[in-house]
Scaffold this active site. Structure first.
Site, PDB file in Angstrom:
ATOM      1  N   PRO A  20       0.872  -1.104  -0.040  1.00 33.99           N
ATOM      2  CA  PRO A  20      -0.062   0.032   0.031  1.00 33.99           C
ATOM      3  C   PRO A  20       0.894   1.183   0.140  1.00 33.99           C
ATOM      4  O   PRO A  20       1.674   1.333   0.806  1.00 33.99           O
ATOM      5  CB  PRO A  20      -0.825  -0.040   1.450  1.00 33.99           C
ATOM      6  CG  PRO A  20      -0.098  -1.007   2.258  1.00 33.99           C
ATOM      7  CD  PRO A  20       0.638  -1.899   1.288  1.00 33.99           C
ATOM      8  N   GLN A  74      -6.414  -0.975   4.271  1.00 29.70           N
ATOM      9  CA  GLN A  74      -5.318  -0.672   5.269  1.00 29.70           C
ATOM     10  C   GLN A  74      -5.826   0.572   5.936  1.00 29.70           C
ATOM     11  O   GLN A  74      -6.056   1.800   5.355  1.00 29.70           O
ATOM     12  CB  GLN A  74      -3.997  -0.644   4.688  1.00 29.70           C
ATOM     13  CG  GLN A  74      -2.877  -0.445   5.747  1.00 29.70           C
ATOM     14  CD  GLN A  74      -1.609  -0.010   5.383  1.00 29.70           C
ATOM     15  OE1 GLN A  74      -1.451   0.973   4.938  1.00 29.70           O
ATOM     16  NE2 GLN A  74      -0.529  -1.026   5.314  1.00 29.70           N
ATOM     17  N   CYS A 104       4.367   3.244   8.743  1.00 29.76           N
ATOM     18  CA  CYS A 104       4.435   4.612   7.923  1.00 29.76           C
ATOM     19  C   CYS A 104       5.384   5.410   8.604  1.00 29.76           C
ATOM     20  O   CYS A 104       4.925   5.692   9.917  1.00 29.76           O
ATOM     21  CB  CYS A 104       3.257   5.195   7.709  1.00 29.76           C
ATOM     22  SG  CYS A 104       3.399   6.901   6.789  1.00 29.76           S
ATOM     23  N   ASP A 208      13.189  -2.807  -0.771  1.00 33.31           N
ATOM     24  CA  ASP A 208      14.353  -2.878  -1.687  1.00 33.31           C
ATOM     25  C   ASP A 208      14.255  -3.976  -2.935  1.00 33.31           C
ATOM     26  O   ASP A 208      15.179  -4.276  -3.550  1.00 33.31           O
ATOM     27  CB  ASP A 208      15.676  -3.128  -1.077  1.00 33.31           C
ATOM     28  CG  ASP A 208      16.010  -2.040  -0.331  1.00 33.31           C
ATOM     29  OD1 ASP A 208      15.301  -0.814  -0.352  1.00 33.31           O
ATOM     30  OD2 ASP A 208      17.063  -1.825   0.297  1.00 33.31           O
ATOM     31  N   GLY A 230       6.831  -2.496  -3.594  1.00 31.36           N
ATOM     32  CA  GLY A 230       6.116  -1.169  -3.699  1.00 31.36           C
ATOM     33  C   GLY A 230       6.860  -0.247  -4.728  1.00 31.36           C
ATOM     34  O   GLY A 230       5.969  -0.298  -5.753  1.00 31.36           O
TER      35      GLY A 230
END
EC number: 1.3.1.-
Length: 331
Positions: A20, A74, A104, A208, A230
């Site tokens: 997300p 989420q 986050c 990564d 992501g």
């Protein structure tokens, strides 16, 4: 062996998940990722306060579509009761699961007691998670980081305690909050969580993964149940099909042609306009063009046009120009 979240979500033997991402993983972006083989996706993270106040932006993020399944909504927040209410509201939108963001790192989230901030108060994190688990019949999963900083890497404790109160999967980003997105992700602690004999839920690794080779190597080395991708998918949704092809055949799939890049970019634009309306859809698409055409020589001039044009017809003309002028380029 199939990876399962709860009783009903079967993700196959090594799923690829779309992380997300705020202002990125909206329905138009999720559409092009789904077309390229992602196994599970999540909405952008949604503020519990926004949901409770019925804020239009937060409500719009609840939009999910049948073709996206399995999909998780989420949520994030700093108040336990508000997170409980947000879980109830989210469940009404019909997702397959609810995911809680404890990862986050950005200031206006973490410094308000939400997201990665909860890594500083595991007792509160446990209470908040239990409130969400108790508020819904849907599986609840969590995304988090290794810890707040180098001196408080507490993901082992987080994994055990959250599993004990009923979460069904855990995604771990291999950095602390203090690292933000800098430096290299450390997956060795993710592997240690997975190896813990007490841990029975799926553990997904994040951070990564930006190439087929890295996905294959880290799958073996770190023993996770699946990987979450992501930033590497932004402008390059083909990463999911390429990783899957490599897993299945051991061979690297050819990258997308210019025609494919143009086609998927155009599809993304169309979906963006369908979902947000012409004005916002065109405006919000501007952040994606440079990523779709990364590596094309002298692209700057086209980009300047794409981010300034107001009509879909003119944008499509520029995209057709790109296809025509670079059709023979290999990038």
């Amino acid at each position: 062996m199939s990876v399962k979240i709860g009783e009903n979500i079967d993700l196959g033997n090594f799923p690829l998940l779309l992380a997300p991402m705020e202002d990125v993983s909206d329905p138009p972006f999720r559409y092009v990722c789904k077309k390229n083989g992602v196994d599970m996706m999540y909405t952008e993270f949604i503020s519990s306060e926004g949901l409770i106040r019925d804020a239009a932006k937060s409500r719009q993020k609840l939009d999910i579509f049948e073709y996206e399944r399995p999909i998780g909504i989420q949520i994030f927040g700093s108040e336990i009761d508000h997170m409980r209410q947000a879980a109830e509201i989210s469940a009404q939108a019909g997702p397959d699961l609810i995911d809680i963001n404890y990862g986050c790192p950005v200031k206006n989230v973490a410094c308000r007691g939400a997201g990665a901030s909860l890594l500083q108060d595991i007792d509160k994190m446990v209470k908040m998670t239990k409130a969400v688990v108790d508020a819904t019949d849907l599986p609840v999963t969590v995304k988090t980081r290794l810890g707040w900083d180098d001196s408080t890497k507490n993901v082992y404790e987080v994994a055990e305690r959250l599993q004990d109160i009923g979460i069904k999967a855990l995604s771990i980003h291999g950095r602390t909050r203090a690292q933000m997105y800098k430096g290299e992700a450390d997956w060795s602690m993710i592997r240690d969580v997975k190896r813990n004999p007490r841990i029975q839920i799926p553990i997904f690794g994040n951070g990564d993964i930006d190439s087929v080779e890295k996905a294959a190597a880290w799958r073996q080395e770190y023993e996770v149940d699946g990987i979450m991708i992501g930033r590497a998918a932004i402008g390059y949704p083909w990463i999911f099909r390429e990783v899957k092809h490599f897993f299945e055949t051991g061979e690297r799939l050819e990258g997308p042609t210019i025609a494919e890049r143009v086609d998927v970019c155009r599809t993304h634009l169309t979906k963006s306009i369908e979902w947000k309306g012409p004005k916002t859809g065109i405006f919000e698409m501007r952040r994606h063009y440079a990523n779709y055409f990364k590596g094309i020589p002298n692209f700057k001039e086209y980009r300047m046009q794409l981010v300034s044009l107001q009509s879909v017809e003119e944008i499509n003309e520029v995209l057709a120009d790109i296809e025509h002028n670079f059709i023979s380029e290999v990038i």
